[in-house]
Write an enzyme that holds these catalytic residues in place. Structure first.
Site, PDB file in Angstrom:
ATOM      1  N   CYS A 182       8.990  12.365  -0.564  1.00 53.87           N
ATOM      2  CA  CYS A 182       8.289  11.438   0.566  1.00 53.87           C
ATOM      3  C   CYS A 182       9.298  10.253   1.114  1.00 53.87           C
ATOM      4  O   CYS A 182       9.009   9.559   2.215  1.00 53.87           O
ATOM      5  CB  CYS A 182       7.135  10.882  -0.053  1.00 53.87           C
ATOM      6  SG  CYS A 182       5.823  12.113  -0.758  1.00 53.87           S
ATOM      7  N   HIS A 261      18.204   5.211  -6.586  1.00 52.92           N
ATOM      8  CA  HIS A 261      17.737   6.461  -7.104  1.00 52.92           C
ATOM      9  C   HIS A 261      18.037   6.452  -8.603  1.00 52.92           C
ATOM     10  O   HIS A 261      19.071   5.996  -9.199  1.00 52.92           O
ATOM     11  CB  HIS A 261      19.010   7.569  -6.601  1.00 52.92           C
ATOM     12  CG  HIS A 261      18.561   8.894  -6.388  1.00 52.92           C
ATOM     13  ND1 HIS A 261      18.179   9.561  -7.832  1.00 52.92           N
ATOM     14  CD2 HIS A 261      18.588   9.765  -5.507  1.00 52.92           C
ATOM     15  CE1 HIS A 261      17.912  10.866  -7.397  1.00 52.92           C
ATOM     16  NE2 HIS A 261      18.175  10.952  -6.121  1.00 52.92           N
ATOM     17  N   HIS A 347       4.885  -8.129   7.851  1.00 53.62           N
ATOM     18  CA  HIS A 347       3.988  -6.927   7.781  1.00 53.62           C
ATOM     19  C   HIS A 347       4.761  -6.074   6.615  1.00 53.62           C
ATOM     20  O   HIS A 347       5.842  -6.001   6.454  1.00 53.62           O
ATOM     21  CB  HIS A 347       4.102  -6.373   9.228  1.00 53.62           C
ATOM     22  CG  HIS A 347       3.716  -7.248  10.272  1.00 53.62           C
ATOM     23  ND1 HIS A 347       2.429  -7.650  10.317  1.00 53.62           N
ATOM     24  CD2 HIS A 347       4.308  -7.889  11.329  1.00 53.62           C
ATOM     25  CE1 HIS A 347       2.203  -8.344  11.699  1.00 53.62           C
ATOM     26  NE2 HIS A 347       3.408  -8.345  12.019  1.00 53.62           N
ATOM     27  N   HIS A 351       4.469   3.205   1.400  1.00 51.67           N
ATOM     28  CA  HIS A 351       3.935   4.496   1.575  1.00 51.67           C
ATOM     29  C   HIS A 351       2.595   4.882   1.056  1.00 51.67           C
ATOM     30  O   HIS A 351       2.176   4.459  -0.226  1.00 51.67           O
ATOM     31  CB  HIS A 351       4.989   5.309   0.655  1.00 51.67           C
ATOM     32  CG  HIS A 351       4.839   6.778   0.442  1.00 51.67           C
ATOM     33  ND1 HIS A 351       4.682   7.527   1.533  1.00 51.67           N
ATOM     34  CD2 HIS A 351       4.605   7.258  -0.564  1.00 51.67           C
ATOM     35  CE1 HIS A 351       4.290   8.956   1.006  1.00 51.67           C
ATOM     36  NE2 HIS A 351       4.465   8.727  -0.369  1.00 51.67           N
ATOM     37  N   ASN A 384      -1.865  11.417   2.821  1.00 60.67           N
ATOM     38  CA  ASN A 384      -0.668  11.329   2.593  1.00 60.67           C
ATOM     39  C   ASN A 384       0.332  12.323   3.357  1.00 60.67           C
ATOM     40  O   ASN A 384       0.195  13.601   2.979  1.00 60.67           O
ATOM     41  CB  ASN A 384      -0.334  11.399   0.978  1.00 60.67           C
ATOM     42  CG  ASN A 384       1.108  11.303   0.561  1.00 60.67           C
ATOM     43  OD1 ASN A 384       1.992  11.129   1.547  1.00 60.67           O
ATOM     44  ND2 ASN A 384       1.369  11.449  -0.710  1.00 60.67           N
TER      45      ASN A 384
END
Length: 457
Positions: A182, A261, A347, A351, A384
């Site tokens: 995603c 990561h 703002h 996700h 999603n």
């Protein structure tokens, strides 16, 4: 005497010539340095000219009741797995207006490559064509093309499909990212940013989506059934540029992009994982630890981002709290001071991975309901949509007329690996609602709505 006078004159002339030479040399060096600086500075600008999000036809809409009925009649699930998916759907935060591709509207489900490619091309060609038409762009003016889709990775690639369909130039620089989850949307922006540093006066087309059709899991493992309930059909096309001429028409300018990561840790690497179960059914497993891993990834990402965006007052308070914890151990029970990111951003586009994800981030960052409104409404209306979800959220803010010139937007994504990525945009345009027509515009007055803890069906 006369000889001394001549020598003095010659010496003065020589000194003046040397001074003149040094001045011209310094001026030339200064001019060259200034030019290099300005060129390097201009090459770092990344402008977001425009973006388009996909809205499927109403024939692809799947209300919660329809989703549950399809699962019960599909022949793929027993009563326990249907009951489990029903409970997840009712509490997912997804309403009755999201969309799924044709392959999941038929019984039994069609997960074939042909059906998946029909979904991909339906989304892909639609948003790219709309973007070209809206911006009156000749496809041959595209210099760099980047596409991403994690599950479906056909040959030729998605980027090749665009080149073939729209007739892009033979020397276009094309890339396709797969398996990135995603967060692939912002990874594509990161790649575009790096390429624009090297290639001056370039236009970049970025396309982000995920295939729902090929991702349907037909087994009984609960952690793999979750993806059936959460993922929906969608995608986005984004036009980027580093051309000076595009600054006057662009909506936003990229300020920062931070990538994190945690794949070196086995628990993080395995928390979102595509695999086959004991019966041979393939699906994506979402581990129970996903919220914990996401929290750790967010914390690491924020530590870097905070130094770039927060005012000094917040950074000092945070630094003092960390130091105080080390000096006085009892203070560690209360945790470090959580910076107020609302002082850095107007703002937030978090996700739309699920209601639990949005709520957890809201709590951890101490945000207000309005700060996560775009994320919750995107989840409710579109579900999603994976890598494209943050673009639906930005579209929501535009349709609401909330984005003003000078505003800063934080796009935050999570993905398999495990990854956490942040992009910070600054609005550089006088945004007018009438010029921001998008997938939300037709019914934007209905939102926000109160999303119940349990969705009726």
């Amino acid at each position: 005497m006369k000889c001394d006078m001549e020598n003095k004159i010659m010496l003065d002339v020589a000194e003046n010539l040397i001074l003149l030479f040094n001045f011209k040399f310094l001026a030339a060096i200064t001019l060259i340095a200034t030019s290099v600086y300005l060129l390097s500075r201009s090459s770092k600008h990344v402008y977001l000219v425009d973006f388009i999000c996909y809205r499927a036809p109403n024939t692809h809409r799947v209300p919660v009741s329809t989703f549950i009925e399809q699962a019960a009649r599909s022949g793929s699930f027993d009563s326990k797995t249907v009951e489990f998916q029903t409970k997840v759907m009712e509490r997912s935060g997804i309403g009755n207006e999201s969309y799924v591709p044709g392959g999941t509207h038929v019984l039994p489900y069609d997960r074939s490559l042909k059906s998946s490619l029909e979904e991909v091309t339906m989304v892909l060609f639609s948003v790219v064509q709309d973007l070209f038409s809206k911006q009156k762009i000749n496809p041959k003016s595209i210099d760099i093309l980047i596409t991403n889709c994690s599950i479906v990775c056909p040959t030729p690639s998605l980027s090749a499909m665009i080149i073939n369909k729209f007739g892009l130039r033979s020397n276009v620089k094309s890339f396709h990212l797969s398996g990135m989850g995603c967060s692939a949307g912002l990874l594509s922006i990161s790649l575009a940013k790096d390429l624009l540093r090297v290639h001056k006066n370039s236009l970049v087309l970025v396309f982000s989506m995920e295939s729902v059709c090929s991702n349907v899991y037909q087994g009984k493992v609960k952690s793999m059934l979750l993806s059936n309930c959460l993922f929906r059909m969608g995608g986005a096309a984004v036009l980027l540029s580093n051309r000076k001429s595009d600054r006057h028409t662009a909506k936003y300018e990229l300020q920062h992009l931070v990538r994190t990561h945690l794949g070196a840790k086995e628990s993080a690497h395995k928390c979102v994982f595509q695999e086959s179960d004991n019966e041979g059914f393939t699906g994506v497993s979402l581990a129970r630890s996903i919220l914990q891993v996401a929290g750790e990834a967010l914390k690491t990402n924020m530590a870097t981002l905070a130094t770039m965006v927060l005012p000094y007052s917040e950074l000092i308070r945070y630094g003092i709290s960390v130091a105080w914890k080390k000096i006085w151990p009892p203070a560690s029970k209360r945790g470090a001071h959580i910076p107020d990111f609302r002082k850095a951003f107007e703002h937030f586009c978090i996700h739309a991975g699920g209601k639990a994800v949005i709520d957890a981030i809201k709590e951890n960052l101490r945000l207000k309901d309005r700060d996560v409104e775009a994320s919750k409404m995107t989840l409710y209306k579109f579900g999603n949509t994976s890598s494209s979800s943050v673009w639906y959220e930005l579209g929501y803010l535009e349709a609401k007329g909330r984005v003003k010139r000078g505003d800063r937007i934080w796009q935050l994504t999570f993905g398999s690996g495990f990854k956490c990525n942040s992009a910070v945009w600054k609005c550089i345009s006088k945004m007018k609602v009438e010029n921001c027509s998008n997938v939300w515009s037709e019914n934007i007055d209905r939102y926000p709505i109160e999303v119940p803890d349990v969705i009726d069906h």
